[in-house]
Design a protein around this motif. Structure first.
Motif, mmCIF file in Angstrom:
data_model
loop_
_atom_site.group_PDB
_atom_site.id
_atom_site.type_symbol
_atom_site.label_atom_id
_atom_site.label_comp_id
_atom_site.label_asym_id
_atom_site.label_seq_id
_atom_site.Cartn_x
_atom_site.Cartn_y
_atom_site.Cartn_z
ATOM 1 N N GLY A 25 -47.487 -13.892 37.538
ATOM 2 C CA GLY A 25 -47.259 -14.387 38.898
ATOM 3 C C GLY A 25 -45.865 -14.011 39.377
ATOM 4 N N GLU A 78 -45.159 -14.530 45.830
ATOM 5 C CA GLU A 78 -46.483 -15.040 46.192
ATOM 6 C C GLU A 78 -46.507 -16.572 46.221
ATOM 7 O OE1 GLU A 78 -48.841 -13.056 43.353
ATOM 8 O OE2 GLU A 78 -48.565 -14.507 41.758
ATOM 9 N N GLY A 114 -47.468 -18.567 49.537
ATOM 10 C CA GLY A 114 -48.461 -19.640 49.454
ATOM 11 C C GLY A 114 -47.954 -20.926 50.085
ATOM 12 N N ARG A 168 -57.419 -24.905 43.523
ATOM 13 C CA ARG A 168 -56.845 -23.588 43.807
ATOM 14 C C ARG A 168 -55.659 -23.283 42.896
ATOM 15 N NH1 ARG A 168 -58.013 -20.592 48.941
ATOM 16 N NH2 ARG A 168 -60.184 -21.213 49.154
ATOM 17 N N TYR A 202 -55.361 -20.134 40.490
ATOM 18 C CA TYR A 202 -54.215 -19.231 40.592
ATOM 19 C C TYR A 202 -53.548 -19.060 39.228
ATOM 20 C CZ TYR A 202 -49.414 -17.826 41.429
ATOM 21 O OH TYR A 202 -48.207 -17.199 41.351
ATOM 22 N N SER A 211 -55.555 -16.959 36.940
ATOM 23 C CA SER A 211 -55.629 -15.553 37.346
ATOM 24 C C SER A 211 -54.323 -14.819 37.061
ATOM 25 C CB SER A 211 -55.963 -15.448 38.834
ATOM 26 O OG SER A 211 -54.825 -15.736 39.605
ATOM 27 N N ARG A 212 -53.239 -15.554 36.835
ATOM 28 C CA ARG A 212 -51.963 -14.913 36.541
ATOM 29 C C ARG A 212 -51.606 -15.014 35.050
ATOM 30 N NH1 ARG A 212 -53.259 -13.667 40.979
ATOM 31 N NH2 ARG A 212 -51.949 -13.581 42.839
ATOM 32 N N GLU A 244 -58.906 -11.865 42.694
ATOM 33 C CA GLU A 244 -57.569 -12.405 42.454
ATOM 34 C C GLU A 244 -57.055 -13.069 43.721
ATOM 35 O OE1 GLU A 244 -54.540 -10.201 39.872
ATOM 36 O OE2 GLU A 244 -55.921 -8.663 40.557
ATOM 37 N N PRO A 245 -56.683 -14.367 43.653
ATOM 38 C CA PRO A 245 -56.111 -14.985 44.845
ATOM 39 C C PRO A 245 -54.795 -14.293 45.207
ATOM 40 C CG PRO A 245 -55.971 -16.459 42.951
ATOM 41 C CD PRO A 245 -56.762 -15.271 42.526
ATOM 42 N N GLY A 289 -49.870 -18.005 45.990
ATOM 43 C CA GLY A 289 -49.648 -18.961 44.914
ATOM 44 C C GLY A 289 -50.191 -20.337 45.253
ATOM 45 N N GLU A 290 -49.719 -21.304 44.502
ATOM 46 C CA GLU A 290 -50.262 -22.648 44.599
ATOM 47 C C GLU A 290 -49.616 -23.455 45.718
ATOM 48 O OE1 GLU A 290 -48.148 -24.027 40.563
ATOM 49 O OE2 GLU A 290 -48.941 -22.047 40.773
#
Lengths: 360, 359
Positions: free
Chosen positions: B65, B69, B73, B125, B129, B132-133, B343-344, B347-348
């Motif tokens: 990450g 990002e 986000g 989410r 995230y 995915s990272r 991939e989103p 970020g969160e």
């Protein structure tokens, strides 16, 4: 296949597609390098695309730009020809790594100081740029007609108008009394001044109400409310990045320190207005004296509380109003009959709730 | 190089706080001089350190990450959710001030429901995230589910959970955990979670639930029998009453906190213990005592350093988590291919904005 006489180093490699680890040799090939296994060869790759991911378990690891999951870990010391071309580690993030930690800290401090300065001065500039008509629309949106809480007793309204005239209230200011049992008054954007019925009941003379009204008219004159709205918006956006409470406290501290300044200016305006209208400031001073008795008094903590409060301490304001009393002749703000009418503006049931309220 | 490492734990944390300290302190410094904006990059640096010092079976984890990002986000969350929420809040006040209490109350309920929905969405989410990272063997996790369905589930289960005087809270927690994890995958394998509300979980929850009532009755009885025994001047009485009051107040929260920890320990053992991925079964070994030590030392660390110790809390929590995680079984690497999930991009952010944890 590249000649293995080129400089090479053994690496662990994941290609980002399968989870199986490979153990190829990284071999220099022209400007870049290839990954060579007995039965296959990957590449060529450019050194410029390598991203240092730091030392993992004692071994330097590299990723590849735009190929997440692709990685290469050097399992032994690389020969000089390769080592010299590997990228340096990233530590703090792009800009900071380029200019160094301390120069970056200096630069950020300077920019932040400018930003804070901007936040302290910009809102008043922005607030003055907002047209009066927009402010008026915003204000009427916030105020509405107060429904059943509006106090509209005709005799009381006449007394209120008399007080407004005496205080030389400008045209376009909308002054109202609302049945809310709080000893307070507020100014909303667009020149809406609202006195709460609790204030009228608490006040022992019309001069006190005149003093409070004059203070609120000071806010209208200075467009303080709009400015504080703009400031609040700006602060919450900028400080939102700070984790939880830190942002909140900084926000509260900055807005409180501004708001004390605005309150003090409104008090100055009120003192001038009272002098012009030949109303004694002493009752207003007494009013603040009564208020200060109800404030939390902790010895030694006075100064601290004063600093954190959004208004100046009542005792401080009391002294200021008392000190402004001159030798000029004064007359009560309203006569006895008018004062009684004003106190009764909310009707017989004034001061009590006509209906259940919704608390927020 | 073999994939088996017999006699070793599947998870191992190889970090060391002296090595982490320079990261933590420079993060703090940069966060202060950027008025908080560096937070997102700071968090990325911290995670990169923690992940790269965490071994799973035969290789370290990798965090890919970026600070940018996370920042984007956050900005998106503010624009999409907080500006509308602020406007809604404004509308409520405007309605209330006009005496339209009914409409204001209705809008307030709408606002509350919307927030609850978005908290669920944010938790989901953020988890997606983070997976995915997170890379291991060059393979990442993720989910193809956007989380809107989960958020609906989170909404109604939270509401139902708080009904019946909150007795259904453990049911809602366990259920939502399963729902979250069953939608997640790592590489080509799907997570499977089959946690249930066991006797241990519900028993400890009931204890948590009943103790305040028992304490209250106990105090009332104590006051009745021992109250008259207190004698002395009025001032002494007052002082001793204040002392007893303060002690009871502190004691209440200590006891309640203790029981809450026992519940949480049982809950976490249950939910992690029923999670599997491919041929791997997970297990979480921390007992109540371990959680308690973690909390107490965290508090002492923060209080004892006047708040500066806060920068080590994330490190301590991660280390605790990894040290108590266990995995058994086999992962077939031949079948372990890259995740095909989307991939989103950000970020969160929503989670940051709501200030809630992902796990």
């Amino acid at each position: 296949m590249s000649a293995l006489s080129e400089p090479s180093v053994r690496v662990w490699h994941y290609d980002g597609a399968s989870g199986i680890r490979r153990d190829p040799m990284m071999v220099l090939a022209g400007d870049g390098f290839v990954l060579v296994e007995p039965d296959r060869e990957d590449g060529p790759y450019a050194f410029a695309d390598l991203i240092a991911q730091g030392i993992v378990n004692g071994h330097p690891r590299f990723g590849l730009a735009k190929r997440t999951g692709w990685s290469m870990t050097l399992t032994e010391a690389a020969p000089e020809e390769i080592a010299a071309r590997l990228p340096g580690a990233r530590r703090y993030g792009g800009v900071i790594d380029r200019i160094g930690l301390w120069p970056a800290v200096g630069a950020f401090t300077a920019v932040s100081a400018l930003a804070v300065l901007g936040l302290m001065t910009m809102p008043s500039v922005v607030a003055r740029m907002i047209p009066r008509s927009v402010e008026a629309r915003l204000g009427s949106l916030m105020v509405g007609d107060f429904g059943e809480r509006a106090c509209e007793d005709p005799a009381g309204a006449a007394a209120l108008q008399a007080l407004a005239t005496r205080m030389q209230m400008q045209d376009g200011v909308d002054l109202r009394v609302v049945d809310v049992p709080m000893v307070n008054a507020v100014t909303l954007p667009g020149g809406h001044v609202v006195l709460f019925s609790g204030l009228l009941r608490q006040a022992s003379s019309p001069d006190e109400v005149a003093g409070v009204l004059a203070h609120e008219l000071g806010h209208v004159e200075n467009r303080d409310v709009l400015e504080s709205l703009v400031r609040q918006l700006g602060l919450s956006v900028v400080l939102g990045g700070l984790d939880g409470n830190v942002g909140g406290y900084t926000n509260a501290l900055l807005s409180a320190s501004y708001s004390r300044g605005a309150e003090a200016r409104a008090d100055g305006f009120a003192i001038d207005a009272l002098t012009r209208a030949q109303i004694s400031p002493r009752p207003t001073a007494l009013f603040f004296q009564r208020l200060s008795k109800s404030e939390i008094k902790v010895k030694g903590a006075d100064a601290l509380l004063g600093y954190l409060a959004s208004h100046p301490m009542s005792s401080e304001r009391e002294r200021r109003f008392a000190a402004s009393a001159g030798k000029a002749a004064t007359a009560p703000a309203l006569d006895a009959a008018q004062w009684q009418a004003l106190k009764g503006i909310c009707g017989a049931g004034g001061g009590t709730w006509k209906r259940s309220r919704l608390g927020f | 190089m073999d994939q088996e490492t017999p006699n070793a734990r599947a998870f191992e944390f190889a970090g060391n706080w002296r090595e982490f300290a320079p990261i933590a302190f420079t993060n703090l410094l940069l966060t202060i001089v950027t008025l908080g904006i560096y937070t997102f990059w700071a968090r990325t640096r911290e995670r990169r350190y923690l992940w790269s010092h965490t071994r799973f079976i035969d290789d370290r984890l990798e965090w890919t990450g970026t600070g940018l990002e996370l920042f984007i986000g956050y900005v998106v969350a503010i624009l999409l959710f907080f500006v509308p929420l602020a406007l809604l809040q404004f509308a409520i006040q405007a309605l209330a001030i006009r005496g339209q209490d009914g409409a204001a109350a209705l809008l307030f309920v709408v606002l509350y429901v919307a927030i609850l929905y978005m908290v669920g969405l944010a938790i989901y989410r953020a988890m997606r995230y983070r997976l995915s990272r997170t890379y291991w063997h060059g393979i990442r996790g993720g989910s193809d589910d956007q989380g809107f369905g989960y958020a609906v589930s989170h909404l109604w289960k939270t509401i139902v959970g708080s009904m019946a005087l909150g007795l259904l809270v453990p049911w809602a927690m366990v259920n939502l955990w399963n729902e979250r994890w069953n939608r997640m995958s790592f590489g080509s394998y799907q997570f499977e979670s089959g946690a249930r509300v066991t006797g241990a979980v519900i028993g400890r929850y009931l204890l948590y639930y009943l103790v305040p009532i028992l304490l209250f009755v106990g105090i009332a009885v104590g006051a009745y029998f021992f109250g008259p025994a207190l004698s002395g001047s009025a001032q002494q009485m007052q002082v001793s009453l204040i002392i007893i009051g303060v002690l009871l107040y502190i004691g209440f929260f200590v006891v309640l906190g203790l029981i809450a920890v026992t519940f949480y320990a049982a809950y976490f053992r249950e939910v992690v213990g029923n999670l599997s991925l491919g041929g791997l079964e997970f297990e979480f070994g921390a007992r109540t005592k371990d959680w308690l030590i973690l909390f107490v030392v965290n508090v002492l660390l923060v209080v004892g350093t006047l708040g500066i110790g806060t920068i080590f809390i994330g490190y301590r929590n991660w280390a605790f988590f990894v040290r108590h995680m266990q995995a058994y079984g086999m992962l077939d690497l031949d079948e372990f291919n890259q995740s095909t999930t989307r991939e989103p991009k950000q970020g969160e952010g929503l989670l940051d904005a709501f200030d809630v944890g992902a796990f």
